[in-house]
Scaffold this motif. Structure first.
Motif: not given
Length: 280
Positions: A3-15, A37-43
């Motif tokens: 969820k943290i990675y997803l929020l970061l992505f959304v934040g970057l996208f919104a920005t 990259s975030l998905n690989r880190g998560w896995n």
């Protein structure tokens, strides 16, 4: 974590969207690369977490096993310590008992050695007395010696008997009378008279059938003379015949056969005191 990675992505996208109404292809690809990259880190973090949880479970299991083993060792030590204390207590008692038994055995051994010393002393004295008393008969084949703690007075048949006879002649009677004088002064001495012959077969001796008969009858003749004429106590006497079966030397010649035809008077001290001591 995801969820943290997803929020970061959304934040970057919104920005990116707020700063520009339409994303360029370059920025869009960059956002996709960041997402991968975030998905690989998560896995990777998920795999690491699973490995850590597996390791923690193994360590917990090992800790439980070690704790159980430690308890078992403590119990074993406790039992061994208890057994050691019992053994030490019993050993002390056993050592004291063994020490007392050893002292008794040592005392008994000293007493036995003293009795044997006295026996040997008495045997040597008896030998000397007999040698002095029977000195005049040594040239006739009489010998006195000590064997196995006993005194052996050996008389050849020519000193005691005529050839083939069981009747003691005059010279033999003189020797036996001298012997009896010493024996009557030694009441603690047992007397065994043994008759011996050579290996030649008996011929023309009437009722005497063989060497067994001759050896026995000659020994009983000596015993009768010592007890009936010289009054040596009968209870101390034993008469036996050995026949031809205990020769001193070979019977191959006349000289050897003459030595084998003999009467042996075996004198041994009574050892009642020693036997009583051994039985204790």
């Amino acid at each position: 974590m995801r969820k943290i990675y997803l929020l970061l992505f959304v934040g970057l996208f919104a920005t990116a969207f707020s700063s520009c109404q339409v994303l360029s292809i370059k920025k869009y690809k960059a956002l996709l690369a960041t997402q991968d990259s975030l998905n690989r880190g998560w896995n990777e973090s998920q795999l690491m977490n699973e490995n850590l949880e597996s390791l923690i479970a193994k360590l917990r299991k090992d800790t439980t096993g070690l704790s159980s083993a430690l308890n078992d060792m403590k119990n074993q030590y406790s039992r061994m310590d208890s057994n050691y204390n019992k053994l030490r207590s019993n050993s002390s008692s056993e050592i004291n008992k063994l020490s007392q038994d050893l002292k008794k055995r040592e005392q008994r051994l000293k007493e036995v050695e003293e009795i044997l010393r006295k026996r040997d002393e008495a045997t040597n004295q008896l030998k000397e007395k007999l040698q002095q008393a029977l000195l005049g008969f040594t040239k006739s084949g009489l010998t006195v010696e000590i064997k196995n703690g006993k005194v052996y007075v050996s008389m050849t048949d020519k000193l005691l008997f005529p050839s083939g006879s069981i009747v003691i002649d005059e010279k033999g009677k003189q020797a036996l009378t001298q012997l009896a004088t010493v024996l009557k002064q030694q009441p603690e001495i047992n007397i065994a008279v043994e008759g011996h012959t050579d290996s030649q077969k008996i011929t023309n001796l009437g009722q005497i059938k063989d060497n067994w008969d001759l050896s026995v009858l000659r020994s009983t003749s000596v015993v009768r003379y010592l007890t009936e004429v010289n009054k040596v106590e009968s209870v101390r006497m034993t008469a036996t015949g050995k026949g031809e079966f205990q020769p001193l030397v070979s019977n191959a010649n006349a000289e050897g056969r003459s030595k084998n035809r003999r009467i042996e008077i075996v004198l041994s001290p009574k050892l009642d005191e020693l036997y009583d001591l051994i039985k204790q």
